[in-house]
Design an enzyme around this catalytic site. Structure first.
Site, PDB file in Angstrom:
ATOM      1  N   GLU A  10      14.126   5.069 -82.820  1.00 19.22           N
ATOM      2  CA  GLU A  10      13.208   4.212 -81.969  1.00 19.22           C
ATOM      3  C   GLU A  10      12.619   5.348 -81.102  1.00 19.22           C
ATOM      4  O   GLU A  10      11.231   4.738 -80.926  1.00 19.22           O
ATOM      5  CB  GLU A  10      14.293   3.674 -80.870  1.00 19.22           C
ATOM      6  CG  GLU A  10      15.312   2.577 -81.046  1.00 19.22           C
ATOM      7  CD  GLU A  10      16.014   2.229 -80.286  1.00 19.22           C
ATOM      8  OE1 GLU A  10      16.231   2.432 -78.963  1.00 19.22           O
ATOM      9  OE2 GLU A  10      17.146   1.246 -80.743  1.00 19.22           O
ATOM     10  N   SER A  30      18.596  -1.025 -73.450  1.00 22.64           N
ATOM     11  CA  SER A  30      18.950  -2.063 -74.630  1.00 22.64           C
ATOM     12  C   SER A  30      20.310  -2.149 -75.305  1.00 22.64           C
ATOM     13  O   SER A  30      20.836  -0.880 -75.234  1.00 22.64           O
ATOM     14  CB  SER A  30      17.740  -1.788 -75.530  1.00 22.64           C
ATOM     15  OG  SER A  30      18.017  -0.520 -76.251  1.00 22.64           O
ATOM     16  N   ASP A  40      14.363  -3.244 -77.987  1.00 25.60           N
ATOM     17  CA  ASP A  40      14.321  -1.639 -77.839  1.00 25.60           C
ATOM     18  C   ASP A  40      13.207  -0.902 -77.347  1.00 25.60           C
ATOM     19  O   ASP A  40      13.306   0.081 -76.755  1.00 25.60           O
ATOM     20  CB  ASP A  40      14.669  -1.066 -79.259  1.00 25.60           C
ATOM     21  CG  ASP A  40      15.976  -1.653 -79.899  1.00 25.60           C
ATOM     22  OD1 ASP A  40      16.812  -1.494 -79.122  1.00 25.60           O
ATOM     23  OD2 ASP A  40      15.909  -2.092 -80.905  1.00 25.60           O
ATOM     24  N   GLU A  53      12.559  -5.392 -81.396  1.00 24.56           N
ATOM     25  CA  GLU A  53      13.834  -4.812 -81.731  1.00 24.56           C
ATOM     26  C   GLU A  53      13.505  -4.120 -83.007  1.00 24.56           C
ATOM     27  O   GLU A  53      12.978  -4.563 -84.157  1.00 24.56           O
ATOM     28  CB  GLU A  53      14.576  -5.981 -82.028  1.00 24.56           C
ATOM     29  CG  GLU A  53      15.967  -5.844 -82.271  1.00 24.56           C
ATOM     30  CD  GLU A  53      16.641  -5.285 -81.107  1.00 24.56           C
ATOM     31  OE1 GLU A  53      17.723  -4.337 -81.188  1.00 24.56           O
ATOM     32  OE2 GLU A  53      16.394  -5.705 -79.976  1.00 24.56           O
TER      33      GLU A  53
END
Length: 172
Positions: A10, A30, A40, A53
């Site tokens: 991420e 998240s 995210d 996401e």
């Protein structure tokens, strides 16, 4: 996949989007950290706004629950963003999908295979507006193909019916 690896992926996506000129943030709450389902990553460039996401895998298909996808879609709609599923397989780049473009399993979950991501996903350069994917069908539509006369002459040379000098004279 470990939570640490997911967090690292991420952060990697956030850094890549930032490098491409997007205002971007990773949603710290998240996942299971809150009762509210948040994406995210949130990213925007003044023209395009995305709720993402992000999922990654070593090579196995990536699965998302129906609830994850519904929550993403709900948040994106209320926030005014486009919902996207970002997937990254080891030794591959990020690929992006609209939730409606994902395969839905019999159990109501969503699946992305590595082959599908590469063949059908929007790659990172296209996602951030640096390039546009062109399919083979589109190339074929735009290109009428080789000149028939040139092909005929080259075939004659290949078959030994015409020598190279004669072919060069015809093609000049």
């Amino acid at each position: 996949m470990s939570q640490a690896k997911g967090d690292r992926r991420e952060r990697e996506l956030v850094n890549e989007l930032d490098g491409a000129g997007f205002a971007v943030m990773r949603a710290p709450a998240s996942g299971s950290a809150t009762d509210r389902e948040l994406p995210d990553v949130l990213a925007g460039d003044g023209e395009h706004f995305y709720a993402i996401e992000a999922k990654s895998s070593a090579g196995d298909p990536i699965y998302l629950t129906g609830e994850e996808v519904e929550a993403l879609t709900y948040f994106a709609r209320n926030f005014g963003a486009k919902p996207r599923i970002g997937v990254r397989f080891d030794r591959e780049d990020w690929y992006f999908f609209h939730p409606a473009d994902l395969h839905v399993t019999d159990g109501g979950n969503y699946r992305v295979k590595k082959e599908t991501a590469i063949a059908e996903g929007t790659d990172f350069p296209e996602f951030v507006g640096e390039s546009e994917k062109v399919t083979l069908a589109e190339v074929d539509e735009d290109d009428p193909g080789p000149d028939e006369e040139i092909v005929r002459v080259l075939n004659a040379v290949e078959q030994g019916v015409m020598d190279v000098e004669e072919a060069a004279g015809i093609l000049e």
